[in-house]
Design a protein around this motif. Structure first.
Motif, PDB file in Angstrom:
ATOM      1  N   ILE A  28      -1.930  -9.188   8.746  1.00 14.27           N
ATOM      2  CA  ILE A  28      -1.072  -9.365   7.509  1.00 14.27           C
ATOM      3  C   ILE A  28       0.365  -9.953   7.590  1.00 14.27           C
ATOM      4  N   ASP A  29       0.774 -10.558   6.689  1.00 12.56           N
ATOM      5  CA  ASP A  29       1.946 -11.334   6.770  1.00 12.56           C
ATOM      6  C   ASP A  29       2.759 -10.579   5.544  1.00 12.56           C
ATOM      7  N   VAL A  30       3.533  -9.747   5.905  1.00 13.25           N
ATOM      8  CA  VAL A  30       4.063  -8.856   4.483  1.00 13.25           C
ATOM      9  C   VAL A  30       5.479  -8.601   4.863  1.00 13.25           C
ATOM     10  N   ARG A  31       6.288  -8.798   4.080  1.00 12.03           N
ATOM     11  CA  ARG A  31       7.736  -8.181   4.083  1.00 12.03           C
ATOM     12  C   ARG A  31       7.625  -7.004   3.236  1.00 12.03           C
ATOM     13  N   VAL A  32       8.284  -5.960   3.857  1.00 16.16           N
ATOM     14  CA  VAL A  32       8.479  -4.710   3.190  1.00 16.16           C
ATOM     15  C   VAL A  32       9.770  -4.194   2.682  1.00 16.16           C
ATOM     16  N   LEU A  33       9.840  -3.975   1.164  1.00 20.50           N
ATOM     17  CA  LEU A  33      11.117  -3.384   0.596  1.00 20.50           C
ATOM     18  C   LEU A  33      10.650  -2.096  -0.038  1.00 20.50           C
ATOM     19  N   ALA A  34      11.708  -1.097   0.160  1.00 26.29           N
ATOM     20  CA  ALA A  34      11.161   0.362   0.065  1.00 26.29           C
ATOM     21  C   ALA A  34      12.459   0.796  -0.898  1.00 26.29           C
ATOM     22  N   ALA A  35      12.217   1.953  -1.643  1.00 30.64           N
ATOM     23  CA  ALA A  35      13.347   2.650  -2.422  1.00 30.64           C
ATOM     24  C   ALA A  35      12.915   3.902  -2.375  1.00 30.64           C
ATOM     25  N   THR A  36      14.163   4.833  -2.593  1.00 35.00           N
ATOM     26  CA  THR A  36      13.841   6.194  -2.669  1.00 35.00           C
ATOM     27  C   THR A  36      15.199   6.723  -3.126  1.00 35.00           C
ATOM     28  N   ARG A  37      14.791   8.000  -3.800  1.00 36.85           N
ATOM     29  CA  ARG A  37      16.126   8.861  -4.343  1.00 36.85           C
ATOM     30  C   ARG A  37      16.409   9.918  -3.526  1.00 36.85           C
ATOM     31  N   ARG A  38      15.440  10.273  -2.475  1.00 36.97           N
ATOM     32  CA  ARG A  38      15.511  11.364  -1.631  1.00 36.97           C
ATOM     33  C   ARG A  38      16.663  11.132  -0.467  1.00 36.97           C
ATOM     34  N   ASP A  39      17.162  12.007   0.060  1.00 39.28           N
ATOM     35  CA  ASP A  39      18.090  11.747   1.196  1.00 39.28           C
ATOM     36  C   ASP A  39      16.928  11.795   2.451  1.00 39.28           C
ATOM     37  N   LEU A  40      16.594  10.628   2.911  1.00 40.24           N
ATOM     38  CA  LEU A  40      15.611  10.448   4.043  1.00 40.24           C
ATOM     39  C   LEU A  40      16.329  10.958   5.395  1.00 40.24           C
ATOM     40  N   ALA A  41      17.558  11.105   5.337  1.00 42.81           N
ATOM     41  CA  ALA A  41      18.338  11.652   6.835  1.00 42.81           C
ATOM     42  C   ALA A  41      17.964  12.888   6.583  1.00 42.81           C
ATOM     43  N   VAL A  42      18.248  13.604   5.735  1.00 43.77           N
ATOM     44  CA  VAL A  42      17.790  15.119   5.637  1.00 43.77           C
ATOM     45  C   VAL A  42      16.468  15.509   5.750  1.00 43.77           C
ATOM     46  N   GLU A  43      15.591  14.586   5.149  1.00 43.75           N
ATOM     47  CA  GLU A  43      14.042  14.651   5.454  1.00 43.75           C
ATOM     48  C   GLU A  43      13.691  14.637   7.049  1.00 43.75           C
ATOM     49  N   MET A  44      14.389  13.607   7.557  1.00 45.30           N
ATOM     50  CA  MET A  44      14.206  13.346   8.932  1.00 45.30           C
ATOM     51  C   MET A  44      14.361  14.369   9.814  1.00 45.30           C
ATOM     52  N   ASN A  45      15.568  14.966   9.688  1.00 48.92           N
ATOM     53  CA  ASN A  45      16.108  16.286  10.346  1.00 48.92           C
ATOM     54  C   ASN A  45      15.084  17.580  10.060  1.00 48.92           C
ATOM     55  N   ALA A  46      14.415  17.490   8.884  1.00 51.04           N
ATOM     56  CA  ALA A  46      13.591  18.678   8.375  1.00 51.04           C
ATOM     57  C   ALA A  46      12.217  18.478   8.955  1.00 51.04           C
ATOM     58  N   GLY A  47      11.736  17.296   9.733  1.00 50.23           N
ATOM     59  CA  GLY A  47      10.794  16.825  10.068  1.00 50.23           C
ATOM     60  C   GLY A  47       9.729  16.263   8.980  1.00 50.23           C
ATOM     61  N   ARG A  48      10.151  16.013   7.998  1.00 48.39           N
ATOM     62  CA  ARG A  48       9.196  15.518   6.695  1.00 48.39           C
ATOM     63  C   ARG A  48       9.285  14.179   6.525  1.00 48.39           C
ATOM     64  N   PHE A  49      10.006  13.435   7.616  1.00 43.99           N
ATOM     65  CA  PHE A  49       9.815  11.971   7.759  1.00 43.99           C
ATOM     66  C   PHE A  49      10.260  11.451   8.945  1.00 43.99           C
TER      67      PHE A  49
END
Length: 434
Positions: free
Chosen positions: A254-275
């Motif tokens: 695959i030759d793909v460029r990834v763009l992503a969006a979120t309204r969640r605070d992913l830093a908090v999600e990471m520390n909670a083990g969900r991301f």
């Protein structure tokens, strides 16, 4: 900054930068967040077992250095005070885990923002939007992955579409995958594809979103909703640039460029083990944030003009803007640009009979306010806050105009604002320039 134009000029705004001194050296604090943590992707990486993977972040703002805890396990402290978010205005010492970081705000520093007031389908003349456009202009033609942050309705998908169209991949597909709507049982198939007969209901061989975006761009909306068990598989596919369909035995490139969006605070999600932090830093090679509409009300005239033009009613812009100024002067637009689009399109359609705008839109808003399911969205506090802000703005710009004898350039100098923002407030409250 606009490239290749003899008329281009650089606009500026000012923030108080700073430095952070750690046991391993010194880091400059600028308008872009500096992440402190144990993870390899952190700008200030600490080998402290009591520090979270992504512990806190530091960034320069007008008042000083903003410190924000990212949902760390052991907290971020200034002296004996545990802080979730605060602004350091004088030299101070942060305690994260067992590590002390000296933070020293410095003097005002100039931040360059571009001259462009649009990027693709995005429009805005406020400093935050101009800076955003400048960043997007620089990275659109690169292969870098971009994480787009912002509240619902701020236009995150529009950013992704505009980046795709400004890139070398514009001739390829632009595939949108809403991670929040993926059924758990079909998530892997939707992302990677499947072979015929690989599970009940798989009646034919099918590509997944990654393969469909081959040669183009994949936009992962609401990335924070991606199932945890799928995250390492996505990371592997992006790192190895190949996918294996569900039920398949081989890989396809695959030759793909990834763009992503979120309204969640992913830093908090990471520390909670969900991301997963490794997936976060792989996708957030560039991080941009869309301001809420209430933070850039001076952009309303440009936005209304663009909306009316897109609706095929460019001549209605003045009527629509006048109605919004009169009826919604103190409104904080909780639905952001998406809400403005809905209001402006209705108003533009009815612009030939302005009294109808008032009837239709005012009745619609009254119906929402009277709906018990929506009543909690507009509390007495919110109304009082809007009125107080409107009163302050009206008084401030009235006094400013009198003191400057209506000279907009002098008013801009005294207020520290751009002239077009000053004019927008004068127009908003019907203040004569003298």
């Amino acid at each position: 900054m606009t490239q290749g134009s003899t008329r281009a000029r650089v606009l500026h705004w000012f923030v108080r930068g700073g430095v952070a001194r750690t046991p391993d050296g010194e880091v400059t604090i600028d308008v872009d967040p500096v992440v402190v943590g144990r993870d390899d992707g952190a700008q200030i990486k600490l080998a402290d077992p009591e520090v979270s993977a992504v512990h806190c972040e530091l960034r320069a703002v007008n008042e000083g250095v903003l410190v924000r805890d990212l949902g760390s396990t052991n907290g971020t402290f200034v002296g004996a005070l545990r802080v979730r978010e605060g602004i350091i205005t004088t030299p101070a010492e942060l305690l994260v885990g067992q590590t002390r970081i000296a933070v020293e705000p410095t003097g005002k520093q100039k931040v360059d923002v571009g001259f462009s007031d649009r990027f693709g389908a995005l429009v805005g003349a406020s400093p935050k939007m101009r800076r955003l456009f400048g960043v997007l202009e620089k990275v659109a033609s690169t292969p870098l992955s971009i994480l787009i942050l912002g509240e619902t309705g701020t236009g995150k998908e529009v950013v992704a579409q505009s980046v795709h169209e400004a890139s070398d991949r514009k001739g390829g597909p632009f595939v949108v995958l809403d991670c929040g709507s993926i059924p758990q049982s079909l998530a892997e198939s939707i992302l990677f594809g499947h072979e015929k007969g690989s599970f009940t209901g798989a009646t034919e061989r099918k590509k997944g979103a990654l393969a469909e975006a081959h040669g183009g761009t994949l936009f992962l909306d609401e990335l924070g909703e991606l199932p945890l068990d799928l995250q390492p598989k996505l990371l592997r596919a992006l790192a190895e640039r190949q996918v294996k369909r569900v039920g398949g035995s081989g890989f396809e490139p695959i030759d793909v460029r990834v763009l992503a969006a979120t309204r969640r605070d992913l830093a908090v999600e990471m520390n909670a083990g969900r991301f997963r932090s490794d997936l976060y830093f792989r996708i957030a090679q560039v991080r941009v944030e869309l301001p809420a509409l209430r933070e850039r009300l001076g952009d309303l005239p440009l936005l209304v003009e663009a909306i009316c033009k897109r609706a095929g009613r460019p001549g209605a812009a003045a009527v629509v803007e006048g109605w919004i100024d009169q009826r919604l002067a103190a409104y904080d637009w909780p639905g952001n640009v998406r809400e403005l689009v809905n209001v402006a399109e209705v108003a533009a359609t009815l612009a030939d009979t302005p009294e109808a705008i008032d009837d239709v839109l005012t009745l619609a808003r009254d119906a929402i306010a009277d709906d018990p399911r929506r009543r909690g969205q507009q509390t007495a506090f919110a109304e009082a806050k809007r009125n107080a802000v409107a009163t302050f703005e009206r008084d401030y710009f009235s006094q400013l105009s009198r003191g400057a004898k209506g000279n907009v350039s002098e008013m801009a100098r005294q207020s520290g604002m751009e002239r077009h923002h000053v004019r927008a407030y004068l127009r908003k409250y019907g203040i004569e320039k003298g």
